[in-house]
Design a protein around this motif. Structure first.
Motif, PDB file in Angstrom:
ATOM      1  N   TYR A 107       0.791  -1.227   0.000  1.00  0.00           N
ATOM      2  CA  TYR A 107       0.000   0.000   0.000  1.00  0.00           C
ATOM      3  C   TYR A 107       0.830   1.289   0.000  1.00  0.00           C
ATOM      4  O   TYR A 107       0.488   2.230  -0.725  1.00  0.00           O
ATOM      5  N   PRO A 108       1.914   1.394   0.767  1.00  0.00           N
ATOM      6  CA  PRO A 108       2.715   2.631   0.690  1.00  0.00           C
ATOM      7  C   PRO A 108       3.271   2.878  -0.713  1.00  0.00           C
ATOM      8  O   PRO A 108       3.310   4.024  -1.179  1.00  0.00           O
ATOM      9  N   LEU A 109       3.657   1.791  -1.410  1.00  0.00           N
ATOM     10  CA  LEU A 109       4.163   1.946  -2.778  1.00  0.00           C
ATOM     11  C   LEU A 109       3.043   2.377  -3.720  1.00  0.00           C
ATOM     12  O   LEU A 109       3.231   3.262  -4.564  1.00  0.00           O
ATOM     13  N   LEU A 110       1.873   1.767  -3.579  1.00  0.00           N
ATOM     14  CA  LEU A 110       0.724   2.158  -4.399  1.00  0.00           C
ATOM     15  C   LEU A 110       0.372   3.623  -4.164  1.00  0.00           C
ATOM     16  O   LEU A 110       0.101   4.377  -5.110  1.00  0.00           O
ATOM     17  N   ALA A 127       7.208  10.422 -18.375  1.00  0.00           N
ATOM     18  CA  ALA A 127       7.234  10.060 -16.957  1.00  0.00           C
ATOM     19  C   ALA A 127       5.914   9.423 -16.536  1.00  0.00           C
ATOM     20  O   ALA A 127       5.894   8.448 -15.771  1.00  0.00           O
ATOM     21  N   LEU A 128       4.799   9.951 -17.057  1.00  0.00           N
ATOM     22  CA  LEU A 128       3.482   9.385 -16.726  1.00  0.00           C
ATOM     23  C   LEU A 128       3.363   7.955 -17.241  1.00  0.00           C
ATOM     24  O   LEU A 128       2.864   7.071 -16.530  1.00  0.00           O
ATOM     25  N   ASN A 129       3.830   7.705 -18.463  1.00  0.00           N
ATOM     26  CA  ASN A 129       3.787   6.345 -19.009  1.00  0.00           C
ATOM     27  C   ASN A 129       4.651   5.397 -18.182  1.00  0.00           C
ATOM     28  O   ASN A 129       4.286   4.235 -17.961  1.00  0.00           O
ATOM     29  N   GLU A 130       5.797   5.875 -17.709  1.00  0.00           N
ATOM     30  CA  GLU A 130       6.653   5.064 -16.838  1.00  0.00           C
ATOM     31  C   GLU A 130       5.895   4.669 -15.577  1.00  0.00           C
ATOM     32  O   GLU A 130       5.913   3.508 -15.158  1.00  0.00           O
ATOM     33  N   VAL A 131       5.235   5.632 -14.967  1.00  0.00           N
ATOM     34  CA  VAL A 131       4.490   5.386 -13.728  1.00  0.00           C
ATOM     35  C   VAL A 131       3.379   4.364 -13.970  1.00  0.00           C
ATOM     36  O   VAL A 131       3.213   3.408 -13.190  1.00  0.00           O
ATOM     37  N   ILE A 132       2.626   4.541 -15.047  1.00  0.00           N
ATOM     38  CA  ILE A 132       1.505   3.636 -15.341  1.00  0.00           C
ATOM     39  C   ILE A 132       2.010   2.218 -15.590  1.00  0.00           C
ATOM     40  O   ILE A 132       1.461   1.244 -15.064  1.00  0.00           O
ATOM     41  N   LEU A 144       3.482   0.658 -12.292  1.00  0.00           N
ATOM     42  CA  LEU A 144       2.449   0.348 -11.307  1.00  0.00           C
ATOM     43  C   LEU A 144       1.716  -0.941 -11.673  1.00  0.00           C
ATOM     44  O   LEU A 144       1.282  -1.692 -10.787  1.00  0.00           O
ATOM     45  N   ALA A 145       1.605  -1.224 -12.966  1.00  0.00           N
ATOM     46  CA  ALA A 145       0.910  -2.439 -13.411  1.00  0.00           C
ATOM     47  C   ALA A 145       1.609  -3.706 -12.911  1.00  0.00           C
ATOM     48  O   ALA A 145       0.975  -4.758 -12.768  1.00  0.00           O
ATOM     49  N   LYS A 146       2.908  -3.635 -12.616  1.00  0.00           N
ATOM     50  CA  LYS A 146       3.621  -4.790 -12.083  1.00  0.00           C
ATOM     51  C   LYS A 146       3.279  -5.024 -10.613  1.00  0.00           C
ATOM     52  O   LYS A 146       3.412  -6.133 -10.107  1.00  0.00           O
ATOM     53  N   HIS A 147       2.854  -3.982  -9.927  1.00  0.00           N
ATOM     54  CA  HIS A 147       2.622  -4.058  -8.481  1.00  0.00           C
ATOM     55  C   HIS A 147       1.160  -4.255  -8.109  1.00  0.00           C
ATOM     56  O   HIS A 147       0.859  -4.677  -6.995  1.00  0.00           O
ATOM     57  N   THR A 148       0.257  -3.924  -9.009  1.00  0.00           N
ATOM     58  CA  THR A 148      -1.168  -4.109  -8.712  1.00  0.00           C
ATOM     59  C   THR A 148      -1.966  -4.226 -10.000  1.00  0.00           C
ATOM     60  O   THR A 148      -1.686  -3.557 -10.993  1.00  0.00           O
ATOM     61  N   GLN A 149      -2.961  -5.089  -9.950  1.00  0.00           N
ATOM     62  CA  GLN A 149      -3.876  -5.248 -11.081  1.00  0.00           C
ATOM     63  C   GLN A 149      -5.048  -4.275 -10.966  1.00  0.00           C
ATOM     64  O   GLN A 149      -5.504  -3.717 -11.958  1.00  0.00           O
ATOM     65  N   GLN A 150      -5.527  -4.054  -9.740  1.00  0.00           N
ATOM     66  CA  GLN A 150      -6.758  -3.288  -9.550  1.00  0.00           C
ATOM     67  C   GLN A 150      -6.622  -2.110  -8.595  1.00  0.00           C
ATOM     68  O   GLN A 150      -7.611  -1.460  -8.252  1.00  0.00           O
TER      69      GLN A 150
END
Length: 475
Positions: free
Chosen positions: A258-261, A306-311, A314-320
């Motif tokens: 959660y802190p990473l999300l 940078a936004l594309n990098e973040v998106i 983040l997909a590796k760390h959470t699906q939903q």
């Protein structure tokens, strides 16, 4: 499949793992007593029947997915279209086993698991791991240089439903087939390839039980080691880390750090606001301000990158995790594809329990066995900076062992350890972005029972973690 069915398969697989993966034999030694011999024979029949049932489900006429547990299809198939599927050859490390075979009379089952007859079949009755080897395999790859003809079913409109447990049951089936010595069987590889395709397409699940069994299946099959390590990292990250709290060191039904999300969400919000601001300034510039327009376009390009990098990261760390207020409702990553939402509103509460902790411990043990346990969890950089320090694997395992030891009952067993805690990870985000955050109410007390299942889960978690601890410490 209902919860009882899941529990039975879990216990069966624990038994199979405890037997060292041998189908029909506990070890290389012959049974010492008549009772041992009868138990071994019963195990042999049970495992053989189970494998036959899994393959019967896969071969069912209504199942055109190649999966052992297909999605619930609310569509009607109208035909097939020819497609080109791209593959590439990759070297993977797989275990080497010594096996002993024998001819046995095994049941033939239909798609419902009903015995329709018997046939003689050569089966594995003893299996022992003796080393490793590297093999080159063709794997699906959108950029691969090997082209093969395939076919894709054509459906009318309707939903393809993947409920909670869908990914986990298929991961479990893959694990059991590989432990039974069938990792190179065409039916197993077909199942594995389709399961990997779905994980790439929709992301690894945030449901802990599903993710744990995917890790076990992928690791045992030697399937996509990089993806497997990413999923292992996600499991370790999901541990509850609240110093001094009773639940500290345990895992719950949702596998998200959660802190990473929260950090990723906060950065995404800020980047989108900056992008909107730059776009507005560009719109307001007069035609004569060419230099300012060029600088603005360059700034916009940097921000969008940078936004594309973040998106993507983040997909590796959470699906939903980005679904916010709709996170508990069904998830539709594509039109007509329905996945189960998360079991509770994750932005202001965290749950932990013995069952989830046992599933994670099992997955980490399998990953360690195949040298897929990382020294620390994965972290990417955004604009050259690491958002959050990684979690240390050995420390996480020691915390879990300490937590389970602390909660062990005097009689040696465990309760379900169902606990609900406030989630403060999102409390510093922009006000109004998340409903009921920060949480100011009082969370309900969950019912906690002491059951046969809770004893099994606690014992399994302790056993697996104790097995993993030396491997983690050596990383």
């Amino acid at each position: 499949m209902n919860r009882l069915g899941i529990t039975r398969i879990f216990v069966f697989t624990l038994l199979l793992t405890a037997l060292g993966g041998a189908v029909g034999a506990v070890d290389a030694e012959a049974p010492s007593t008549q009772q041992d011999a009868s138990v071994t024979a019963a195990i042999d029949v049970a495992v053989t029947n189970g494998i036959a049932t899994l393959f019967a489900r896969q071969a069912a006429e209504a199942n055109d997915t190649g999966l052992i547990v297909p999605p619930r299809d609310e569509r009607r198939r109208t035909g097939f279209e020819k497609i080109v599927v791209r593959y590439s050859r990759r070297v993977v490390t797989i275990p080497v086993y010594e096996t002993r075979h024998a001819e046995q009379l095994v049941p033939v089952r239909d798609e419902y698991g009903t015995v329709t007859g018997y046939e003689k079949r050569r089966v594995v009755v003893e299996r022992k791991r003796v080393g490793e080897r590297q093999v080159e395999r063709e794997v699906r790859d959108p950029d691969g240089d090997i082209y093969k003809e395939g076919r894709k079913p054509i459906y009318d409109k309707g939903n393809r439903v993947m409920p909670r447990g869908f990914f986990g049951l298929n991961g479990m089936a893959l694990y059991v087939l590989c432990r039974a010595g069938l990792e190179d069987d065409r039916r197993t590889t077909t199942h594995a390839e389709e399961l990997a395709r779905l994980v790439h397409q929709y992301g690894s699940p945030d449901h802990t039980w599903d993710l744990a069994w995917l890790v076990a299946g992928f690791a045992e099959a030697g399937l996509e080691p990089e993806l497997t390590q990413t999923m292992v990292s996600k499991l370790i990250d999901a541990q509850l880390r609240l110093r001094g709290d009773e639940g500290n060191g345990l895992w719950g039904p949702v596998a998200i750090h959660y802190p990473l999300l929260a950090r990723y969400l906060d950065i995404e919000i800020r980047l989108r606001a900056e992008i909107d601001e730059v776009k507005k300034k560009l719109e307001d510039l007069p035609d004569s301000a060419q230099g300012a327009r060029r600088d603005g376009q360059q700034a916009l390009t940097r921000l969008e990158k940078a936004l594309n990098e973040v998106i993507n990261q983040l997909a590796k760390h959470t699906q939903q995790g980005k679904r916010l207020g709709s996170v508990t409702s069904v998830y539709r990553p594509e039109e007509n594809v329905v996945l189960a939402g998360l079991p509770y509103y994750i932005y202001n509460r965290i749950a932990v329990d013995t069952e989830s902790s046992a599933a994670v411990a099992m997955a980490l043990a399998v990953a360690a066995e195949h040298k897929l346990l990382p020294a620390q969890t994965q972290r990417d950089q955004v604009a050259g900076r690491q958002l959050l320090a990684p979690e240390n694997t050995a420390a996480s395992i020691n915390e879990a062992l300490g937590a389970l030891s602390k909660h062990q009952l005097r009689g040696g067993g465990w309760t379900e350890l169902n606990m609900l805690r406030p989630n403060q990870a999102f409390s510093k985000m922009q006000p109004g972005y998340l409903v009921d955050v920060p949480f100011r109410g009082e969370l309900p007390q969950l019912l906690v029972h002491e059951t046969v299942q809770s004893h099994i889960d606690g014992f399994a978690a302790m056993t697996y973690l104790a097995r993993v601890a030396p491997a983690a410490a050596a990383r």
